[in-house]
Design an enzyme around this catalytic site. Structure first.
Site, short mmCIF file in Angstrom:
data_model
loop_
_atom_site.label_atom_id
_atom_site.label_comp_id
_atom_site.label_asym_id
_atom_site.label_seq_id
_atom_site.Cartn_x
_atom_site.Cartn_y
_atom_site.Cartn_z
CE LYS A 45 0.90 1.58 4.25
NZ LYS A 45 1.48 2.91 4.56
CG ASP A 85 -0.94 0.08 7.98
OD1 ASP A 85 -1.75 1.00 8.21
OD2 ASP A 85 0.28 0.28 7.83
CB ALA A 124 1.21 -1.99 4.74
#
Length: 292
Positions: free
Chosen positions: A15, A140, A104
């Site tokens: 991400k 996350d 992430a």
């Protein structure tokens, strides 16, 4: 996600943060945040295989933990305990997302394991239930279950879907430094921030499908901590813009910088130029705009 009897293959997407704002420190010690998060196609591959014993994790990078300190292992242990599963699983992790990069990667692996084992073990847990489990593993991880484009609030676990970012290409460049996320948040001081994200404007441009509007509104308040400590991050941003990126920003707590490009050829040219500057890890990806 591909299933073959007792084996299943899952992609774990990285991400980036199109916008990241830190609002205040909460009584529980976490920071209240508002983030626009976007999945990109750079991904780890996870193969889950039924195993008669307990959880076994094989990794392809020397030094990467293969025990309960790895989020992928912890995700398997969590859903196994929650569902009362007696059998084990062999997790084979082919890692391509750089470590400690602000992308992430560990959270994506954990989310992929949750989704994959839900399928492999035929648990039929809803995405909402998986998201509640995911929040126990990290802020996350819930986003990484959904992918696409999302507004994340709370400590990052409260998600609201946003219109998808128009398809574009993303250049990712990670310098040879590691930045502990906890340290960045600990050092964050609101009065050092020069530009705060306009989440409402970002949402409006996403709704309009305006990639130019999105590019013009990228902002990450954590740059105020990480860039002074690692000025090479600012240099990468400058280089990306010089080579033709529409915009460039540090992702998460860093140190990875991403740039946006309208076409694959331009993205590859920018990536090639960055490699000549000696940046050790440079990738070209594209946006992932749907739940995978």
């Amino acid at each position: 996600m591909r299933r073959n009897l007792d084996m299943l293959t899952v992609k774990a997407f990285a991400k980036i943060n199109l916008a990241l704002d830190v609002l205040y420190k909460r009584p529980d010690g976490y920071h209240e945040v508002a983030m626009v998060m976007q999945a990109v196609s750079l991904a780890d591959t996870i193969i889950l295989t039924s195993h008669p014993g307990d959880i076994v994790l094989n990794v392809n990078i020397p030094g990467l933990p293969d025990d309960a300190s790895n989020l992928a292992y912890r995700a398997a242990a969590l859903i196994k305990e929650y569902a009362g599963i007696q059998q084990g699983v062999l997790i084979t992790l082919d890692k391509r997302i750089p470590l400690a990069a602000g992308l992430a990667g560990g959270s994506a692996d954990a989310a992929a394991v949750l989704k994959g084992l839900n399928n492999l073990w035929e648990l039929n847990l809803s995405l909402d239930k998986l998201s509640k489990l995911a929040a126990k593993l990290g802020s996350d991880v819930p986003f990484c279950l959904y992918n696409g484009t999302m507004l994340a609030t709370g400590r990052g676990e409260l998600l609201s879907p946003l219109p998808p970012l128009p398809k574009c290409y993303v250049i990712l460049a990670k310098p040879a430094v590691e930045v502990p996320t906890a340290w960045v948040y600990q050092e964050f001081k609101a009065d050092r921030v020069q530009v705060r994200p306009d989440i409402a404007a970002m949402s409006k441009f996403l709704e309009q499908g305006s990639i130019d509007g999105v590019a013009g509104n990228l902002a990450n308040v954590l740059e105020s901590v990480t860039i002074p400590a690692h000025p090479e991050i600012a240099k990468i941003k400058e280089s990306m813009l010089k080579y033709g990126a529409m915009a460039a920003l540090m992702s998460g707590s860093g140190p990875t910088v991403f740039g946006l490009a309208g076409c694959q050829k331009q993205a590859e040219v920018i990536a090639s130029q960055l490699k000549t500057e000696g940046i050790p890890e440079v990738f070209v990806a594209e946006t992932v705009s749907k739940v995978e």
